[in-house]
Design a protein around this motif. Structure first.
Motif, PDB file in Angstrom:
ATOM      1  N   LEU A   1      -0.534   5.453   0.552  1.00  0.00           N
ATOM      2  CA  LEU A   1      -1.778   6.211   0.667  1.00  0.00           C
ATOM      3  C   LEU A   1      -2.942   5.233   0.711  1.00  0.00           C
ATOM      4  CD1 LEU A   1      -3.753   8.655   0.341  1.00  0.00           C
ATOM      5  CD2 LEU A   1      -3.351   8.493  -2.136  1.00  0.00           C
ATOM      6  N   ILE A   2      -3.859   5.444   1.653  1.00  0.00           N
ATOM      7  CA  ILE A   2      -5.059   4.617   1.763  1.00  0.00           C
ATOM      8  C   ILE A   2      -6.264   5.541   1.654  1.00  0.00           C
ATOM      9  CG2 ILE A   2      -6.366   2.987   3.179  1.00  0.00           C
ATOM     10  CD1 ILE A   2      -3.722   2.387   4.674  1.00  0.00           C
ATOM     11  N   HIS A   3      -7.205   5.204   0.754  1.00  0.00           N
ATOM     12  CA  HIS A   3      -8.394   6.054   0.602  1.00  0.00           C
ATOM     13  C   HIS A   3      -9.573   5.233   0.104  1.00  0.00           C
ATOM     14  CE1 HIS A   3      -8.626   6.357  -3.847  1.00  0.00           C
ATOM     15  NE2 HIS A   3      -7.297   6.288  -3.823  1.00  0.00           N
ATOM     16  N   GLY A   4     -10.726   5.902   0.052  1.00  0.00           N
ATOM     17  CA  GLY A   4     -11.943   5.278  -0.461  1.00  0.00           C
ATOM     18  C   GLY A   4     -12.474   6.095  -1.626  1.00  0.00           C
ATOM     19  N   HIS A   5     -13.754   6.443  -1.575  1.00  0.00           N
ATOM     20  CA  HIS A   5     -14.474   7.322  -2.491  1.00  0.00           C
ATOM     21  C   HIS A   5     -14.763   6.709  -3.853  1.00  0.00           C
ATOM     22  CE1 HIS A   5     -16.165  10.851  -4.288  1.00  0.00           C
ATOM     23  NE2 HIS A   5     -15.254  10.854  -5.234  1.00  0.00           N
ATOM     24  N   THR A   6     -13.758   6.235  -4.584  1.00  0.00           N
ATOM     25  CA  THR A   6     -13.993   5.735  -5.937  1.00  0.00           C
ATOM     26  C   THR A   6     -14.676   4.369  -5.934  1.00  0.00           C
ATOM     27  OG1 THR A   6     -11.815   4.688  -6.079  1.00  0.00           O
ATOM     28  CG2 THR A   6     -11.993   6.991  -6.811  1.00  0.00           C
ATOM     29  N   HIS A   7     -14.603   3.675  -4.814  1.00  0.00           N
ATOM     30  CA  HIS A   7     -15.256   2.374  -4.653  1.00  0.00           C
ATOM     31  C   HIS A   7     -14.728   1.352  -5.652  1.00  0.00           C
ATOM     32  CE1 HIS A   7     -18.894   4.201  -2.348  1.00  0.00           C
ATOM     33  NE2 HIS A   7     -17.881   5.045  -2.367  1.00  0.00           N
TER      34      HIS A   7
ATOM     35  N   PRO B   1     -11.918  -1.164  -5.247  1.00  0.00           N
ATOM     36  CA  PRO B   1     -10.884  -1.753  -4.399  1.00  0.00           C
ATOM     37  C   PRO B   1      -9.711  -2.308  -5.215  1.00  0.00           C
ATOM     38  CG  PRO B   1     -12.817  -3.170  -4.503  1.00  0.00           C
ATOM     39  CD  PRO B   1     -13.201  -1.872  -5.126  1.00  0.00           C
ATOM     40  N   ASP B   2      -8.523  -1.870  -4.857  1.00  0.00           N
ATOM     41  CA  ASP B   2      -7.339  -2.320  -5.584  1.00  0.00           C
ATOM     42  C   ASP B   2      -6.089  -1.823  -4.860  1.00  0.00           C
ATOM     43  OD1 ASP B   2      -5.806  -3.527  -7.501  1.00  0.00           O
ATOM     44  OD2 ASP B   2      -6.661  -2.422  -9.203  1.00  0.00           O
ATOM     45  N   ILE B   3      -4.953  -2.376  -5.248  1.00  0.00           N
ATOM     46  CA  ILE B   3      -3.666  -1.928  -4.734  1.00  0.00           C
ATOM     47  C   ILE B   3      -2.829  -1.503  -5.930  1.00  0.00           C
ATOM     48  CG2 ILE B   3      -1.579  -2.561  -3.480  1.00  0.00           C
ATOM     49  CD1 ILE B   3      -3.217  -4.612  -1.940  1.00  0.00           C
ATOM     50  N   HIS B   4      -2.485  -0.218  -5.970  1.00  0.00           N
ATOM     51  CA  HIS B   4      -1.730   0.336  -7.098  1.00  0.00           C
ATOM     52  C   HIS B   4      -0.287   0.601  -6.666  1.00  0.00           C
ATOM     53  CE1 HIS B   4      -5.530   1.162  -9.283  1.00  0.00           C
ATOM     54  NE2 HIS B   4      -6.004   1.415  -8.069  1.00  0.00           N
TER      55      HIS B   4
ATOM     56  N   LYS C   1       2.414  -6.039   7.063  1.00  0.00           N
ATOM     57  CA  LYS C   1       1.708  -6.076   5.782  1.00  0.00           C
ATOM     58  C   LYS C   1       0.309  -5.492   5.919  1.00  0.00           C
ATOM     59  CE  LYS C   1      -0.252 -10.719   6.342  1.00  0.00           C
ATOM     60  NZ  LYS C   1      -0.431 -12.051   5.734  1.00  0.00           N
ATOM     61  N   GLN C   2      -0.338  -5.265   4.756  1.00  0.00           N
ATOM     62  CA  GLN C   2      -1.736  -4.827   4.707  1.00  0.00           C
ATOM     63  C   GLN C   2      -2.497  -5.820   3.834  1.00  0.00           C
ATOM     64  OE1 GLN C   2       0.685  -2.256   3.564  1.00  0.00           O
ATOM     65  NE2 GLN C   2       1.013  -2.006   5.750  1.00  0.00           N
ATOM     66  N   ASP C   3      -3.683  -6.193   4.267  1.00  0.00           N
ATOM     67  CA  ASP C   3      -4.483  -7.198   3.568  1.00  0.00           C
ATOM     68  C   ASP C   3      -5.840  -6.594   3.190  1.00  0.00           C
ATOM     69  OD1 ASP C   3      -5.465  -9.517   2.502  1.00  0.00           O
ATOM     70  OD2 ASP C   3      -5.750 -10.548   4.417  1.00  0.00           O
ATOM     71  N   LEU C   4      -6.038  -6.321   1.898  1.00  0.00           N
ATOM     72  CA  LEU C   4      -7.295  -5.772   1.405  1.00  0.00           C
ATOM     73  C   LEU C   4      -8.275  -6.928   1.197  1.00  0.00           C
ATOM     74  CD1 LEU C   4      -8.866  -3.282   0.409  1.00  0.00           C
ATOM     75  CD2 LEU C   4      -7.893  -3.671  -1.863  1.00  0.00           C
ATOM     76  N   GLN C   5      -9.367  -6.918   1.941  1.00  0.00           N
ATOM     77  CA  GLN C   5     -10.271  -8.062   1.954  1.00  0.00           C
ATOM     78  C   GLN C   5     -11.685  -7.679   1.488  1.00  0.00           C
ATOM     79  OE1 GLN C   5     -10.221  -9.742   5.899  1.00  0.00           O
ATOM     80  NE2 GLN C   5      -8.020 -10.105   5.877  1.00  0.00           N
ATOM     81  N   VAL C   6     -12.319  -8.617   0.810  1.00  0.00           N
ATOM     82  CA  VAL C   6     -13.730  -8.499   0.429  1.00  0.00           C
ATOM     83  C   VAL C   6     -14.528  -9.417   1.315  1.00  0.00           C
ATOM     84  CG1 VAL C   6     -15.430  -8.891  -1.383  1.00  0.00           C
ATOM     85  CG2 VAL C   6     -13.215  -7.900  -1.962  1.00  0.00           C
ATOM     86  N   ARG C   7     -15.595  -8.920   1.901  1.00  0.00           N
ATOM     87  CA  ARG C   7     -16.437  -9.720   2.776  1.00  0.00           C
ATOM     88  C   ARG C   7     -17.797  -9.976   2.123  1.00  0.00           C
ATOM     89  NH1 ARG C   7     -14.166  -9.080   7.879  1.00  0.00           N
ATOM     90  NH2 ARG C   7     -11.932  -8.979   7.535  1.00  0.00           N
ATOM     91  N   ASN C   8     -18.104 -11.219   1.842  1.00  0.00           N
ATOM     92  CA  ASN C   8     -19.400 -11.554   1.273  1.00  0.00           C
ATOM     93  C   ASN C   8     -20.479 -11.475   2.342  1.00  0.00           C
ATOM     94  OD1 ASN C   8     -18.384 -12.149  -1.333  1.00  0.00           O
ATOM     95  ND2 ASN C   8     -17.698 -14.152  -0.614  1.00  0.00           N
ATOM     96  N   PHE C   9     -21.597 -10.873   2.002  1.00  0.00           N
ATOM     97  CA  PHE C   9     -22.707 -10.781   2.940  1.00  0.00           C
ATOM     98  C   PHE C   9     -23.446 -12.112   2.973  1.00  0.00           C
ATOM     99  CE2 PHE C   9     -23.067  -5.970   2.005  1.00  0.00           C
ATOM    100  CZ  PHE C   9     -22.010  -5.727   2.875  1.00  0.00           C
TER     101      PHE C   9
END
Length: 216
Positions: free
Chosen positions: A166-172, A174-177, A207-215
């Motif tokens: 399952l992939i979702h947002g809303h709670t803001h 970011p994590d992989i459970h 695979k899936q890669d959850l990434q954070v992008r610095n502004f």
């Protein structure tokens, strides 16, 4: 969208792209810029899909017609490189936040939305500003646990959809459970917000890669 999504097989936006989308007739320069960016991407052959969030549930057919974006149901199972995956905004998973769920039920009533869209844009803007202020005050009195997803509801929707991812947002948050349900190994990937950094999930065939992008 200009440098990375242009080479992607598809782009999925899982809601809350906007602080609040007041309507498809938004005349602001910012709204037009967003429409132009989506149009450019879809015209270059990259399919773009959008699931409405609690901040942009008024995004509709006119936006899609102007941009080439496809609007998806709030619970949608996609084929992700041969694997069925459930994607959603995620607010319906927070069933312990009763006050929010009551608010959500009201604003998703079709006649209320139709009535709101008939109001002059400047009046809609004022209403939204008042609602946003009320929401911020309401959040300040709630615990983080209440505003997060309910695990039993997560398991229920995944079992019903017959998926293990399952992939979702809303709670803001970011994590992989990873967990087990109904005798199967399950995974829930949560996207983050875009206030102080970017949050994207880049998916590959293996695979899936959850990434954070610095502004910058």
């Amino acid at each position: 969208m200009r440098q990375e999504a242009i080479d992607a097989d598809a782009l999925y936006v899982l809601g809350d792209l906007f602080e609040f989308w007041i309507g498809d007739d938004d005349p602001s320069e910012f709204a037009q810029q967003i429409r132009d960016e989506f149009s450019t991407l879809t015209q270059k052959g990259v399919p773009c899909y959008f699931i409405q969030g609690n901040r942009d549930f008024l995004l509709g057919k006119k936006f899609c017609k102007k941009t080439g974006v496809t609007l998806l149901d709030e619970h949608t199972v996609i084929d992700l490189y041969g694997k069925p995956v459930l994607i959603m905004h995620g607010d319906t998973l927070c069933i312990e936040d009763i006050k929010y769920q009551q608010f959500r039920a009201k604003v998703h009533t079709s006649w209320i939305q139709k009535l709101f869209k008939t109001l002059p844009f400047f009046i809609r803007k004022r209403i939204v500003q008042k609602v946003q202020t009320d929401i911020r005050h309401d959040k300040g009195s709630k615990s983080l646990e209440i505003m997060d997803v309910t695990q039993s509801e997560v398991e229920n929707v995944m079992i019903q959809a017959d998926v293990t991812l399952l992939i979702h947002g809303h709670t803001h948050r970011p994590d992989i459970h990873e967990f087990q349900a109904n005798g199967r190994d399950m995974q829930r990937i949560v996207l983050g917000d875009w206030y102080h950094q970017g949050s994207v999930l880049v998916c590959y065939p293996d695979k899936q890669d959850l990434q954070v992008r610095n502004f910058a």
